[in-house]
Write a protein that holds these residues in place. Sequence first.
Motif, PDB file in Angstrom:
ATOM      1  N   THR A  63      10.203  12.032 -32.749  1.00 53.50           N
ATOM      2  CA  THR A  63      11.868  12.087 -32.850  1.00 53.50           C
ATOM      3  C   THR A  63      11.424  10.776 -33.602  1.00 53.50           C
ATOM      4  OG1 THR A  63      11.988  13.974 -31.642  1.00 53.50           O
ATOM      5  CG2 THR A  63      14.245  12.317 -32.045  1.00 53.50           C
ATOM      6  N   VAL A  64      11.566   9.379 -32.491  1.00 51.31           N
ATOM      7  CA  VAL A  64      11.910   8.019 -33.315  1.00 51.31           C
ATOM      8  C   VAL A  64      11.135   7.967 -34.076  1.00 51.31           C
ATOM      9  CG1 VAL A  64      10.906   6.062 -32.408  1.00 51.31           C
ATOM     10  CG2 VAL A  64      12.185   7.840 -30.535  1.00 51.31           C
ATOM     11  N   LEU A  65      10.005   7.880 -34.421  1.00 49.87           N
ATOM     12  CA  LEU A  65       9.200   7.744 -35.772  1.00 49.87           C
ATOM     13  C   LEU A  65      10.021   8.746 -36.895  1.00 49.87           C
ATOM     14  CD1 LEU A  65       5.232   8.417 -34.678  1.00 49.87           C
ATOM     15  CD2 LEU A  65       6.924   6.164 -35.172  1.00 49.87           C
ATOM     16  N   ILE A  66      10.348  10.019 -37.325  1.00 52.03           N
ATOM     17  CA  ILE A  66      10.928  10.367 -38.445  1.00 52.03           C
ATOM     18  C   ILE A  66      12.685   9.729 -38.948  1.00 52.03           C
ATOM     19  CG2 ILE A  66      11.905  12.430 -39.403  1.00 52.03           C
ATOM     20  CD1 ILE A  66       9.458  14.239 -37.798  1.00 52.03           C
ATOM     21  N   SER A  67      12.831   9.605 -37.097  1.00 48.79           N
ATOM     22  CA  SER A  67      14.037   9.090 -37.164  1.00 48.79           C
ATOM     23  C   SER A  67      14.613   7.546 -37.792  1.00 48.79           C
ATOM     24  CB  SER A  67      14.625   8.445 -35.931  1.00 48.79           C
ATOM     25  OG  SER A  67      15.448  10.194 -34.932  1.00 48.79           O
ATOM     26  N   TYR A  68      12.969   6.202 -37.164  1.00 51.69           N
ATOM     27  CA  TYR A  68      13.667   5.689 -38.186  1.00 51.69           C
ATOM     28  C   TYR A  68      12.775   5.098 -39.111  1.00 51.69           C
ATOM     29  CZ  TYR A  68      14.831   2.820 -34.082  1.00 51.69           C
ATOM     30  OH  TYR A  68      15.273   2.499 -32.459  1.00 51.69           O
ATOM     31  N   PHE A  69      11.803   6.316 -39.614  1.00 52.95           N
ATOM     32  CA  PHE A  69      11.227   6.728 -41.497  1.00 52.95           C
ATOM     33  C   PHE A  69      12.536   6.328 -42.075  1.00 52.95           C
ATOM     34  CE2 PHE A  69       9.852   8.436 -44.583  1.00 52.95           C
ATOM     35  CZ  PHE A  69       8.346   8.022 -45.515  1.00 52.95           C
ATOM     36  N   CYS A  70      13.815   7.396 -41.802  1.00 54.74           N
ATOM     37  CA  CYS A  70      14.740   8.100 -42.507  1.00 54.74           C
ATOM     38  C   CYS A  70      15.442   6.311 -42.775  1.00 54.74           C
ATOM     39  CB  CYS A  70      15.282   9.006 -41.637  1.00 54.74           C
ATOM     40  SG  CYS A  70      14.621  10.552 -41.999  1.00 54.74           S
ATOM     41  N   ILE A  71      15.877   5.729 -41.417  1.00 55.90           N
ATOM     42  CA  ILE A  71      16.306   4.642 -41.362  1.00 55.90           C
ATOM     43  C   ILE A  71      15.570   4.015 -42.266  1.00 55.90           C
ATOM     44  CG2 ILE A  71      17.396   3.378 -39.923  1.00 55.90           C
ATOM     45  CD1 ILE A  71      17.635   5.248 -38.004  1.00 55.90           C
ATOM     46  N   LEU A  72      14.573   3.790 -42.529  1.00 52.24           N
ATOM     47  CA  LEU A  72      13.495   2.229 -42.801  1.00 52.24           C
ATOM     48  C   LEU A  72      14.367   2.682 -44.348  1.00 52.24           C
ATOM     49  CD1 LEU A  72      11.251   1.443 -40.920  1.00 52.24           C
ATOM     50  CD2 LEU A  72      12.916  -0.019 -41.402  1.00 52.24           C
ATOM     51  N   PHE A  73      14.125   3.801 -45.286  1.00 54.16           N
ATOM     52  CA  PHE A  73      13.975   3.948 -46.496  1.00 54.16           C
ATOM     53  C   PHE A  73      15.363   4.317 -46.667  1.00 54.16           C
ATOM     54  CE2 PHE A  73      14.446   7.644 -49.390  1.00 54.16           C
ATOM     55  CZ  PHE A  73      14.168   7.641 -50.221  1.00 54.16           C
ATOM     56  N   THR A  74      16.951   4.331 -45.740  1.00 59.43           N
ATOM     57  CA  THR A  74      17.456   4.198 -46.427  1.00 59.43           C
ATOM     58  C   THR A  74      18.186   2.470 -46.323  1.00 59.43           C
ATOM     59  OG1 THR A  74      18.824   6.210 -45.136  1.00 59.43           O
ATOM     60  CG2 THR A  74      20.147   4.711 -45.810  1.00 59.43           C
ATOM     61  N   ILE A  75      16.989   1.836 -45.238  1.00 56.78           N
ATOM     62  CA  ILE A  75      18.222   0.751 -44.988  1.00 56.78           C
ATOM     63  C   ILE A  75      17.436  -0.546 -46.585  1.00 56.78           C
ATOM     64  CG2 ILE A  75      17.438  -1.560 -44.402  1.00 56.78           C
ATOM     65  CD1 ILE A  75      17.693  -0.541 -41.981  1.00 56.78           C
ATOM     66  N   PHE A  76      16.399  -0.319 -47.037  1.00 52.95           N
ATOM     67  CA  PHE A  76      15.419  -0.241 -48.379  1.00 52.95           C
ATOM     68  C   PHE A  76      16.454   0.578 -49.670  1.00 52.95           C
ATOM     69  CE2 PHE A  76      11.830  -0.731 -45.571  1.00 52.95           C
ATOM     70  CZ  PHE A  76      11.521  -1.897 -45.603  1.00 52.95           C
ATOM     71  N   ARG A  77      17.084   0.802 -49.360  1.00 55.39           N
ATOM     72  CA  ARG A  77      17.839   1.576 -50.587  1.00 55.39           C
ATOM     73  C   ARG A  77      19.397   0.165 -50.944  1.00 55.39           C
ATOM     74  NH1 ARG A  77      19.080   7.448 -50.088  1.00 55.39           N
ATOM     75  NH2 ARG A  77      19.889   7.567 -52.350  1.00 55.39           N
ATOM     76  N   ILE A  78      19.369  -0.257 -50.138  1.00 52.90           N
ATOM     77  CA  ILE A  78      21.368  -1.517 -49.441  1.00 52.90           C
ATOM     78  C   ILE A  78      20.397  -2.293 -50.781  1.00 52.90           C
ATOM     79  CG2 ILE A  78      22.260  -2.733 -48.681  1.00 52.90           C
ATOM     80  CD1 ILE A  78      21.551  -1.142 -45.809  1.00 52.90           C
ATOM     81  N   LYS A  79      21.280  -2.625 -51.184  1.00 56.19           N
ATOM     82  CA  LYS A  79      21.611  -3.150 -52.658  1.00 56.19           C
ATOM     83  C   LYS A  79      22.028  -4.905 -51.589  1.00 56.19           C
ATOM     84  CE  LYS A  79      22.798  -0.423 -56.034  1.00 56.19           C
ATOM     85  NZ  LYS A  79      23.985  -0.567 -57.289  1.00 56.19           N
ATOM     86  N   SER A  80      22.503  -5.526 -51.213  1.00 53.75           N
ATOM     87  CA  SER A  80      22.894  -6.719 -50.224  1.00 53.75           C
ATOM     88  C   SER A  80      22.403  -6.753 -49.336  1.00 53.75           C
ATOM     89  CB  SER A  80      24.270  -6.590 -49.590  1.00 53.75           C
ATOM     90  OG  SER A  80      24.503  -7.384 -48.473  1.00 53.75           O
ATOM     91  N   LYS A  81      21.296  -8.000 -49.491  1.00 54.17           N
ATOM     92  CA  LYS A  81      19.964  -8.628 -48.896  1.00 54.17           C
ATOM     93  C   LYS A  81      20.428  -9.060 -47.613  1.00 54.17           C
ATOM     94  CE  LYS A  81      17.374 -10.597 -52.572  1.00 54.17           C
ATOM     95  NZ  LYS A  81      17.076 -12.233 -53.138  1.00 54.17           N
ATOM     96  N   GLU A  82      21.879  -9.480 -47.120  1.00 53.65           N
ATOM     97  CA  GLU A  82      22.106  -9.961 -46.179  1.00 53.65           C
ATOM     98  C   GLU A  82      22.817  -8.420 -45.280  1.00 53.65           C
ATOM     99  OE1 GLU A  82      26.562 -12.562 -43.997  1.00 53.65           O
ATOM    100  OE2 GLU A  82      26.175 -12.220 -46.334  1.00 53.65           O
ATOM    101  N   GLY A  83      23.134  -7.446 -45.793  1.00 59.39           N
ATOM    102  CA  GLY A  83      23.105  -5.953 -44.773  1.00 59.39           C
ATOM    103  C   GLY A  83      21.575  -6.146 -44.760  1.00 59.39           C
ATOM    104  N   ARG A  84      20.998  -5.495 -45.398  1.00 52.46           N
ATOM    105  CA  ARG A  84      19.794  -4.970 -45.079  1.00 52.46           C
ATOM    106  C   ARG A  84      18.263  -5.996 -44.131  1.00 52.46           C
ATOM    107  NH1 ARG A  84      15.818  -6.220 -50.232  1.00 52.46           N
ATOM    108  NH2 ARG A  84      17.474  -4.877 -51.448  1.00 52.46           N
ATOM    109  N   GLY A  85      19.001  -7.405 -44.765  1.00 52.91           N
ATOM    110  CA  GLY A  85      18.013  -8.341 -43.158  1.00 52.91           C
ATOM    111  C   GLY A  85      18.768  -7.933 -42.041  1.00 52.91           C
ATOM    112  N   LYS A  86      20.215  -7.886 -42.067  1.00 54.87           N
ATOM    113  CA  LYS A  86      20.661  -7.138 -40.012  1.00 54.87           C
ATOM    114  C   LYS A  86      20.115  -6.256 -39.812  1.00 54.87           C
ATOM    115  CE  LYS A  86      25.342 -10.093 -40.666  1.00 54.87           C
ATOM    116  NZ  LYS A  86      26.564 -10.623 -40.806  1.00 54.87           N
ATOM    117  N   ALA A  87      19.932  -5.150 -40.410  1.00 57.33           N
ATOM    118  CA  ALA A  87      19.829  -3.952 -40.267  1.00 57.33           C
ATOM    119  C   ALA A  87      17.909  -4.385 -40.201  1.00 57.33           C
ATOM    120  CB  ALA A  87      20.210  -2.683 -41.358  1.00 57.33           C
ATOM    121  N   LEU A  88      17.695  -4.680 -40.900  1.00 57.58           N
ATOM    122  CA  LEU A  88      16.143  -4.700 -40.520  1.00 57.58           C
ATOM    123  C   LEU A  88      15.914  -5.220 -39.340  1.00 57.58           C
ATOM    124  CD1 LEU A  88      14.486  -5.199 -43.993  1.00 57.58           C
ATOM    125  CD2 LEU A  88      14.316  -3.493 -41.882  1.00 57.58           C
TER     126      LEU A  88
END
Length: 322
Positions: free
Chosen positions: A213-238
């Motif tokens: 559950t954790v791995l699938i959730s974080y994989f989907c989260i990371l996939f969504t984060i890398f689609r964020i255009k803002s570098k600042e927003g992506r950095g904070k989320a990561l």
Amino acid sequence: MTQENHSWTTEFILIGFSDHPELKTLLFVVFFAIYLITMVGNLGLLALIFMEHRLHIPMYIFLGNLALMDSCCSCAIIPKMLENFFSEDRMISLYECMAQFYFLCLAETADCFLLAAMAYDRYVAICSPLQYHTVMSKKFCIQMTIGAYIAGNLHSMIHVVLLLRLTFCGSHQINHFFCDVLPLYRFSCVDPYINELMILIFSGSVQIFSITTVLISYFCILFTIFRIKSKEGRGKALSTCASHFLSVSIFYGSLLFMYIRPNSFKEGDKDIPVAIFYTLVIPLLNPFIYSLRNKEVINIMKRIMKKRKPQNILKQRSLVTN
């Protein structure tokens, strides 16, 4: 050998950390500080979530229960360990052993499911924000939390009840700082095959379900984060995800290595170093990882501190005038 020739054991000696008696004072101070910080951090976070209505949302409900279970884990392990540093016999009865393991197993199993629930909550919040309030309703959140406690209690009771079928003989020195079931299996006069099998089946099932559950959730989260255009927003989320994932990796990794690794039932030399991570380090770090990196929690703490400052100043002035 017949059962009449066995010397039955109902008490054990915890000899963990007794190799260097000259360090017992230092170790006592270190572990007492860890215990104090762990309890203040977790219970403080729990109190903050309970008192602040804005934090009565799924993420913080899970976090509050995680803090409660981390406090339970510390209370089950550390007080007895601190007592043993200055105890002459370092004895623990079989029933005390069973009670200690019951609360430890309850806390660790509930933690597994709560961490999985938190990962799923973050997945819905980041990947499907428009559906968040529908999916993560208060009712569903409470059901998941109650489910974690029920699973923790059932898992603990299964292993504790199965201990009753064993009889112990021979050595009664446990090379550990708490009473775990694995050293007890090594002292059993009865073949502990069923107990070992149940550890693999139930602990393995809990680990596989929660880790998946954790791995699938974080994989989907990371996939969504890398689609964020803002570098600042992506950095904070990561940054936030990285700290959470590090804590989860240490917790699950140490549990897997302890109970699911090959020959874990026969080899006891690695028990103490690995157990330190999931019984002491993770409960200590969790309130800081999940709260001090959270702006909402920090802002609420600042607001509470600002409210108290004027009250303290008024009290000091009233004392001076009187």
